[in-house]
Design a protein around this motif. Structure first.
Motif, PDB file in Angstrom:
ATOM      1  N   LEU A   1       0.705  -1.205   0.172  1.00  0.00           N
ATOM      2  CA  LEU A   1       0.049   0.045   0.102  1.00  0.00           C
ATOM      3  C   LEU A   1       1.006   1.282   0.071  1.00  0.00           C
ATOM      4  N   VAL A   2       1.973   1.320   0.557  1.00  0.00           N
ATOM      5  CA  VAL A   2       2.768   2.482   0.569  1.00  0.00           C
ATOM      6  C   VAL A   2       3.511   2.745  -0.712  1.00  0.00           C
ATOM      7  N   ARG A   3       3.759   1.587  -1.448  1.00  0.00           N
ATOM      8  CA  ARG A   3       4.322   1.707  -2.841  1.00  0.00           C
ATOM      9  C   ARG A   3       3.183   2.191  -3.710  1.00  0.00           C
ATOM     10  N   ARG A   4       2.053   1.703  -3.615  1.00  0.00           N
ATOM     11  CA  ARG A   4       0.890   2.397  -4.284  1.00  0.00           C
ATOM     12  C   ARG A   4       0.567   3.667  -3.933  1.00  0.00           C
ATOM     13  N   ILE A   5       0.692   4.160  -2.878  1.00  0.00           N
ATOM     14  CA  ILE A   5       0.586   5.607  -2.365  1.00  0.00           C
ATOM     15  C   ILE A   5       1.651   6.325  -3.397  1.00  0.00           C
ATOM     16  N   VAL A   6       2.781   5.964  -3.256  1.00  0.00           N
ATOM     17  CA  VAL A   6       3.906   6.869  -4.193  1.00  0.00           C
ATOM     18  C   VAL A   6       3.525   6.575  -5.558  1.00  0.00           C
TER      19      VAL A   6
ATOM     20  N   ALA B   1      10.937   2.229   7.984  1.00  0.00           N
ATOM     21  CA  ALA B   1       9.855   1.371   7.175  1.00  0.00           C
ATOM     22  C   ALA B   1       9.363   2.194   5.910  1.00  0.00           C
ATOM     23  N   LEU B   2       9.394   3.476   5.841  1.00  0.00           N
ATOM     24  CA  LEU B   2       9.092   4.152   4.465  1.00  0.00           C
ATOM     25  C   LEU B   2      10.504   3.521   3.491  1.00  0.00           C
ATOM     26  N   ALA B   3      11.542   3.704   3.663  1.00  0.00           N
ATOM     27  CA  ALA B   3      12.575   3.291   3.067  1.00  0.00           C
ATOM     28  C   ALA B   3      12.632   1.935   2.261  1.00  0.00           C
ATOM     29  N   GLY B   4      12.354   1.066   3.472  1.00  0.00           N
ATOM     30  CA  GLY B   4      12.130  -0.414   3.148  1.00  0.00           C
ATOM     31  C   GLY B   4      11.124  -0.523   2.265  1.00  0.00           C
ATOM     32  N   ALA B   5       9.764  -0.098   2.433  1.00  0.00           N
ATOM     33  CA  ALA B   5       8.780  -0.410   1.763  1.00  0.00           C
ATOM     34  C   ALA B   5       8.566   0.397   0.271  1.00  0.00           C
ATOM     35  N   ALA B   6       9.092   1.428   0.292  1.00  0.00           N
ATOM     36  CA  ALA B   6       8.898   2.345  -0.972  1.00  0.00           C
ATOM     37  C   ALA B   6      10.286   2.692  -1.419  1.00  0.00           C
ATOM     38  N   GLY B   7      11.369   2.717  -0.686  1.00  0.00           N
ATOM     39  CA  GLY B   7      12.594   3.394  -1.495  1.00  0.00           C
ATOM     40  C   GLY B   7      12.721   4.630  -0.978  1.00  0.00           C
TER      41      GLY B   7
ATOM     42  N   ASP C   1       9.543  19.461  -2.756  1.00  0.00           N
ATOM     43  CA  ASP C   1       9.061  18.043  -2.399  1.00  0.00           C
ATOM     44  C   ASP C   1       9.982  17.538  -1.377  1.00  0.00           C
ATOM     45  N   PRO C   2       9.181  17.207  -0.233  1.00  0.00           N
ATOM     46  CA  PRO C   2      10.064  16.872   1.042  1.00  0.00           C
ATOM     47  C   PRO C   2      10.315  15.120   0.914  1.00  0.00           C
ATOM     48  N   VAL C   3       9.651  14.786  -0.011  1.00  0.00           N
ATOM     49  CA  VAL C   3      10.089  13.190  -0.213  1.00  0.00           C
ATOM     50  C   VAL C   3      11.388  12.845  -1.074  1.00  0.00           C
ATOM     51  N   ARG C   4      12.159  12.406  -0.652  1.00  0.00           N
ATOM     52  CA  ARG C   4      13.347  12.003  -1.464  1.00  0.00           C
ATOM     53  C   ARG C   4      13.655  10.482  -1.657  1.00  0.00           C
ATOM     54  N   ARG C   5      14.547  10.055  -2.538  1.00  0.00           N
ATOM     55  CA  ARG C   5      14.829   8.680  -2.741  1.00  0.00           C
ATOM     56  C   ARG C   5      15.737   8.304  -1.636  1.00  0.00           C
ATOM     57  N   ALA C   6      15.568   7.089  -1.006  1.00  0.00           N
ATOM     58  CA  ALA C   6      16.194   6.726   0.034  1.00  0.00           C
ATOM     59  C   ALA C   6      17.673   6.121  -0.471  1.00  0.00           C
ATOM     60  N   THR C   7      18.621   6.385   0.460  1.00  0.00           N
ATOM     61  CA  THR C   7      20.041   5.719   0.057  1.00  0.00           C
ATOM     62  C   THR C   7      19.837   4.308  -0.042  1.00  0.00           C
ATOM     63  N   TRP C   8      20.793   3.678  -0.692  1.00  0.00           N
ATOM     64  CA  TRP C   8      21.066   2.172  -0.666  1.00  0.00           C
ATOM     65  C   TRP C   8      21.155   1.352   0.665  1.00  0.00           C
ATOM     66  N   THR C   9      21.812   2.044   1.559  1.00  0.00           N
ATOM     67  CA  THR C   9      21.841   1.936   2.822  1.00  0.00           C
ATOM     68  C   THR C   9      20.370   1.684   3.745  1.00  0.00           C
ATOM     69  N   GLU C  10      19.850   2.917   3.373  1.00  0.00           N
ATOM     70  CA  GLU C  10      18.626   3.169   4.308  1.00  0.00           C
ATOM     71  C   GLU C  10      17.300   2.048   3.598  1.00  0.00           C
ATOM     72  N   HIS C  11      17.690   2.021   2.491  1.00  0.00           N
ATOM     73  CA  HIS C  11      16.751   0.671   1.828  1.00  0.00           C
ATOM     74  C   HIS C  11      16.641  -0.644   2.560  1.00  0.00           C
ATOM     75  N   TRP C  12      18.036  -0.975   2.403  1.00  0.00           N
ATOM     76  CA  TRP C  12      18.230  -2.291   2.883  1.00  0.00           C
ATOM     77  C   TRP C  12      18.157  -2.449   4.288  1.00  0.00           C
ATOM     78  N   GLN C  13      18.364  -1.466   5.051  1.00  0.00           N
ATOM     79  CA  GLN C  13      18.038  -1.210   6.489  1.00  0.00           C
ATOM     80  C   GLN C  13      16.522  -1.569   6.912  1.00  0.00           C
ATOM     81  N   GLY C  14      15.815  -0.799   5.870  1.00  0.00           N
ATOM     82  CA  GLY C  14      14.375  -0.761   5.925  1.00  0.00           C
ATOM     83  C   GLY C  14      13.700  -1.904   5.717  1.00  0.00           C
ATOM     84  N   LEU C  15      14.317  -2.586   4.702  1.00  0.00           N
ATOM     85  CA  LEU C  15      13.728  -4.143   4.382  1.00  0.00           C
ATOM     86  C   LEU C  15      14.098  -5.021   5.456  1.00  0.00           C
ATOM     87  N   ALA C  16      15.167  -4.805   6.077  1.00  0.00           N
ATOM     88  CA  ALA C  16      15.461  -5.746   7.271  1.00  0.00           C
ATOM     89  C   ALA C  16      14.596  -5.617   8.345  1.00  0.00           C
TER      90      ALA C  16
END
Length: 766
Positions: A148-153, A187-193, A302-317
């Protein structure tokens, strides 16, 4: 006539048991238990504890209260420009700044999601109307529903932070505020990057009602790089006042003043919110308003930015850990229900079966004509000097004719010399090189002259009438073995009391059930009787398992013989006096039982007496002595989890109810065995040490079996606490000191010498 029945009526068989008949096929096995499984178990427990702690934090520190109505203004620290300014606040600098939405714009904001039902319906409604909005998501919900987070984005909406557990930031310490915001970003970084610098504090409303604690949270968030987004129009849809009221609150006001409207897409039933959207969107459009996101409405990048690679994988974990915690808790819940159901089932079945067993015995009164034929008693002994004299003298004091064969299995403590020095009649000593208990028993069976055998451990003393009671069931020609009633003699101290309770409540209640169901899996080595011809027919005592008594009993059942329980045949045995000794003994018992169950698994497919053993006896052992102990840690872990995160009063109440059921079972079992109830005061304490020790034994045994390891025989230390019973009165307590009541062949309660002559042969005296 079946082969097993022909064996019963035929000759007793050879005088010795061929070694080939007793040995199964053996592969190359490792000696001794593996230690790596303890490392694995520790790692699993650590991982489970970490997952449960995180799951408990995210789910049970989650603030489920609905967003309250606006709190009354009452602040001494909130600057006037903030209270009277716009709903978007930048508190990063020394002087806070605010921004208001542009005229003619409406920023719809949704809190408390994403929700798998209501967020999806809100998104569908917005898409139909071509409207973009801003969603302030809760971190735990984003981790639970990343799609759902990915759908919102993907659909062009904006994301904001609504804390990780919907916590009231104003009521939290600074470290908790930072943690709430940081975990939501992951959570946002892991769900939608992506990450977002927009923050909507839970339980916030308009700027003019911001209080001191809320302002402190806004200031800290500003220093950490967040823009706080409050509201101009609170629809109060969290109250569920009705579709019309929600629509009126969201569209209130005249002119084209810009507005940020507060709605909810999660946190409860939001059907009124979804229905109100279909009404308020056309109404505001008709008034000339343009729908946009929060940042666009106030003219910010726009206050929403692309997460870094580290943030994304930490979020996925983080998401995977949270999902694993949810899954683990679900599994634990089902296992808890299973363990509870099995425990209740046993609490109902076993006492009912014991009561029926008692009634049947009363109606039957006797097995048939009294059994008076002599009995050969076999005592395998390895370093039993501490208790062998008491054991032999108690057997000589029997009121039934016996010959006693002590098989010294290579003792190094003078056991054989001690027995011979006693000069007791009708006692033979056979010496052999150390070959193990099964070999010693087979040597005794080969030397026995009677058809009826009693096998006795060297750490056991018999009541004067125990042998006579033990052999009476052999009046029934279908009976091949009889289990007696083993009792703990050294029951002083907590460990002794706990084992005494286990023998009476666990072992003896189960034996009554097994007897009633005709599926007895074990005749204990401490006190058991057998038909010699039946034992020889199944190949003697096997040495393929560490539980030779269980192996032999199962073999007899599979050969068509019935095995029964005679509770009046009482014998006293030494129990381990230390936790380490108890561990070694029960480890061997449990591992040997698993071996015997696997060896005789073919009984599941057989009929008759063998089928009863397979489908009833083995099934009971698997459920109640293997699976239930394996589930026992679930109960303890969930109890600790409940005390920390759920309702402690309820958890304690459930534990007390469980303890009450056990206490009632114990009282009934003690009454059946005519035992004093005094030791039961230690039953509650047993739950905190003894029960955990027993299920850890089962866990280690199962790990060892699965690993393919083979244990060595682990002999229990003897303590010299055995005594010879003085007479029938001793049935209510431990026996008297050695020698009491034993004065010779014609002593009170002793044997008749002329009857013993029937079994005495050349060289039997010592």
């Amino acid at each position: 006539m079946s082969p097993s029945r022909r064996r019963r009526t035929g000759s007793p068989g050879p005088a010795s048991v061929p070694p080939a008949a007793r040995r199964g096929r053996r592969g190359v096995v490792r000696q001794g238990p593996l230690r790596t499984h303890w490392l694995l178990l520790t790692a699993l427990l650590f991982t489970l504890a970490a997952a449960l702690l995180l799951q408990g934090y995210t789910q049970h520190l989650y603030d489920h209260r609905p967003d309250p109505a606006a709190r009354p203004a009452g602040s001494a620290t909130v600057p006037e420009q903030v209270r009277s300014g716009g709903p978007v606040i930048d508190a990063a600098g020394a002087e806070p700044r605010t921004a208001a939405p542009r005229p003619g714009t409406v920023a719809l904001t949704f809190d408390d999601g994403p929700d798998p039902r209501w967020t999806a319906e809100v998104l569908d409604t917005l898409r139909r109307n071509g409207v973009h909005a801003t969603f302030f998501v809760v971190g735990t919900e984003a981790a639970a529903h990343p799609d759902l987070v990915r759908r919102i984005v993907a659909e062009g909406h904006q994301l904001g932070v609504h804390t990780f557990t919907h916590a009231d930031l104003g009521a939290q310490p600074p470290w908790r505020r930072s943690l709430e915001l940081r975990e939501t970003q992951l959570a946002l970084a892991g769900a939608a990057g992506v990450t977002s610098s927009l923050l909507r504090p839970p339980y916030s409303s308009t700027a003019d009602v911001l209080d001191d604690s809320g302002w402190a949270a806004v200031q800290q968030a500003g220093r950490e790089g967040y823009l706080t987004v409050l509201t101009t129009h609170d629809s109060e849809d969290w109250r569920r006042p009705g579709v019309d009221e929600i629509t009126d609150a969201a569209t209130a006001g005249r002119g084209d003043e810009g507005r940020i409207v507060l709605l909810h897409d999660g946190g409860g039933n939001r059907w009124q919110t979804v229905a109100a959207l279909d009404a308020l969107l056309p109404r505001l459009k008709a008034r000339g308003f343009r729908f946009t996101t929060v940042s666009e409405s106030v003219g910010l990048p726009d206050p929403v930015r692309r997460a870094t690679w580290t943030e994304h994988w930490q979020g996925l974990a983080l998401i995977r850990v949270l999902q694993a915690g949810d899954w683990t808790l679900t599994v634990l819940g089902w296992l808890l229900y299973a363990a509870g159901a099995v425990s209740v089932l046993r609490a109902v079945i076993v006492p009912v079966a014991a009561r029926r067993h008692k009634r049947l015995r009363r109606r039957r009164n006797a097995w048939g004509p009294p059994v008076t034929e002599p009995v050969s008693v076999i005592v395998p002994a390895y370093n039993e000097s501490a208790g062998i004299e008491a054991a032999v003298r108690s057997l000589l004091a029997s009121d039934h004719p016996v010959e006693i064969i002590v098989v010294d299995d290579g003792s190094t403590d003078g056991t054989a010399d001690l027995v011979e020095s006693l000069g007791l009649p009708y006692v033979r000593v056979i010496r052999q090189a150390n070959a193990g208990k099964p070999a010693a028993l087979n040597t005794g069976i080969a030397a026995a002259r009677a058809e009826l055998l009693v096998m006795v451990d060297g750490d056991t003393v018999f009541e004067p009438d125990a042998v006579r009671m033990l052999v009476q069931p052999f009046a029934d020609p279908a009976v091949g073995a009889v289990s007696g009633n083993a009792k703990v003699v050294n029951r002083g101290g907590l460990l002794g009391r706990w084992q005494h309770i286990e023998y009476v409540v666990g072992f003896n209640l189960d034996r009554r059930l097994f007897d009633l169901a005709e599926c007895m899996p074990t005749v204990p080595g401490a006190v058991g009787a057998f038909r010699r011809s039946a034992v020889l027919a199944v190949g003697g005592v096997g040495d393929e398992t560490l539980a030779e008594d269980t192996d032999l009993t199962m073999a007899l059942c599979r050969d068509g013989w019935r095995v029964v329980y005679e509770e009046r045949a009482k014998a006293w045995t030494e129990a381990p006096a230390s936790l380490s000794a108890l561990w070694r003994q029960r480890y061997r018992w449990c591992y040997g039982t698993l071996q015997a169950m696997w060896k005789h698994r073919g009984a599941l497919r057989q009929g008759g007496q063998a089928g009863k053993l397979g489908r009833r006896g083995l099934g009971y052992l698997l459920v109640f002595q293997v699976l239930l102990p394996l589930l026992a840690p679930v109960v303890d872990v969930f109890a600790l989890y409940g005390l920390a995160f759920l309702d402690p009063v309820r958890i304690v109440g459930l534990w007390l109810a469980f303890l009450l059921v056990q206490l009632l079972m114990a009282v009934y079992a003690f009454r059946l065995d005519r035992e004093r109830l005094g030791p039961l005061w230690s039953l509650p304490l047993q739950q905190f040490v003894y029960r955990q020790l027993m299920y850890l034994v089962v866990i280690q045994s199962v790990f060892t079996a699965l690993a393919g390891s083979r244990l060595r025989w682990q002999r229990m230390q003897r303590y010299g606490s055995l005594r010879v019973p003085a007479g029938p009165a001793a049935a209510d307590g431990p026996p008297e000191p050695v020698g009491a009541g034993v004065g010779g062949p014609e002593a009170p309660g002793g044997y008749r010498a002329q009857v013993h002559e029937a079994v005495r042969g050349p060289g039997q005296g010592t």
